[in-house]
Enzyme design. Structure first.
Site, PDB file in Angstrom:
ATOM      1  N   ARG A   1      35.302  45.831  56.182  1.00  0.00           N
ATOM      2  CA  ARG A   1      34.923  46.855  55.197  1.00  0.00           C
ATOM      3  C   ARG A   1      33.418  46.758  54.923  1.00  0.00           C
ATOM      4  NH1 ARG A   1      38.544  46.842  49.881  1.00  0.00           N
ATOM      5  NH2 ARG A   1      37.337  45.063  49.203  1.00  0.00           N
TER       6      ARG A   1
ATOM      7  N   ARG B   1      45.304  41.679  35.675  1.00  0.00           N
ATOM      8  CA  ARG B   1      44.939  40.653  36.653  1.00  0.00           C
ATOM      9  C   ARG B   1      45.115  39.252  36.094  1.00  0.00           C
ATOM     10  NH1 ARG B   1      41.122  43.656  39.856  1.00  0.00           N
ATOM     11  NH2 ARG B   1      40.133  42.525  41.541  1.00  0.00           N
TER      12      ARG B   1
ATOM     13  N   LYS C   1      45.213  48.202  48.416  1.00  0.00           N
ATOM     14  CA  LYS C   1      45.643  48.839  47.162  1.00  0.00           C
ATOM     15  C   LYS C   1      44.970  50.195  46.956  1.00  0.00           C
ATOM     16  CE  LYS C   1      44.361  45.586  44.281  1.00  0.00           C
ATOM     17  NZ  LYS C   1      43.783  44.534  45.124  1.00  0.00           N
TER      18      LYS C   1
ATOM     19  N   ARG D   1      30.150  47.658  49.130  1.00  0.00           N
ATOM     20  CA  ARG D   1      30.448  46.881  47.930  1.00  0.00           C
ATOM     21  C   ARG D   1      29.674  45.581  47.978  1.00  0.00           C
ATOM     22  NH1 ARG D   1      36.659  46.875  46.087  1.00  0.00           N
ATOM     23  NH2 ARG D   1      35.880  44.944  45.188  1.00  0.00           N
TER      24      ARG D   1
ATOM     25  N   ARG E   1      37.239  35.600  45.611  1.00  0.00           N
ATOM     26  CA  ARG E   1      38.140  36.590  45.003  1.00  0.00           C
ATOM     27  C   ARG E   1      39.600  36.291  45.357  1.00  0.00           C
ATOM     28  NH1 ARG E   1      36.115  41.486  47.385  1.00  0.00           N
ATOM     29  NH2 ARG E   1      37.587  42.673  46.149  1.00  0.00           N
TER      30      ARG E   1
END
Ligand code: AMP
Length: 192
Positions: free
Chosen positions: A127, A88, A13, A134, A145
């Site tokens: 990532r 969300r 996203k 993060r 998540r």
């Protein structure tokens, strides 16, 4: 152009959002980034939400709705916006509908990025290995998540599907291919 981009964590996203906002000249309203900035700068909001972010849980609807309401009133949103990470939950989606209707505004589309689960976990973990930094990019939190997405955010997509607003996009392939797929389903001219 008023858009939402939605999809599970790791669907791309944020990456796609960067291209979409440049193309349409609209601001990127990424609630996850706003919350992480608040944590990094140690504001009251940041102190309140840090533990929730680190666990991979959702911050309360009230906080998010107030945050987005205030953001959408800023001058740069006159030409439109791209919401990323919001809404969300169903209550957030309903609150957004109310906000927009109250201002006589309509959404132009909801872009849904579709990526299989096994690819998502791999992307999130790589990532974290690339040092994107993060604190919520660990396997345990990534799985949490994903579960939160399935339980709470999938109904949001169904809500927008029932309004006929959802544009389903295959999120596999190169970044440029996915961008092309997205732009090909959106109106050409900014509606403003
Ligand atoms: P993201 O960068 O969109 O993956 O968001 C990172 C984290 O910020 C999420 O795991 C949540 O803890 C929090 N967050 C971001 N947007 C929302 C939202 N709309 N509602 C609740 N929590 C959110």
């Amino acid at each position: 152009m008023r858009l939402i981009i939605v999809g599970p964590p790791g669907a791309g996203k944020g990456t796609q959002a960067e291209f979409i906002i440049k193309h349409f000249g609209i601001p990127h309203i990424a609630t996850g980034n706003m919350l992480r900035d608040a944590v990094a700068s140690g504001t009251e909001l940041g102190k309140k939400v840090k533990a929730v972010l680190d666990r991979g849980d959702l911050v309360s609807d009230d906080i998010l709705i107030a945050l987005v309401d205030e953001r959408l009133q800023q001058a740069d949103c006159k030409r439109g916006f791209l919401l990323d990470g919001f809404p969300r939950t169903l209550p957030q989606a309903q609150a957004l509908q109310k906000l927009l209707t109250g201002r006589n505004l309509q959404l132009d589309g909801v872009v849904q990025l579709v990526v299989p689960d096994e690819v998502l976990i791999q992307r999130i973990l790589s990532r974290s290995q690339q040092g994107a930094g993060r604190s919520d990019d660990t396997r345990e939190v990534a799985e949490k998540r994903l579960k939160v997405f399935r339980d709470l955010t999938a109904p949001v997509i169904e809500f927008y599907r029932s309004l006929g607003a959802v544009k389903e996009i295959d999120g596999l392939g190169s970044v440029a291919d996915v961008t092309q797929r997205i732009l090909s389903v959106l109106p050409r001219a900014a509606v403003g």
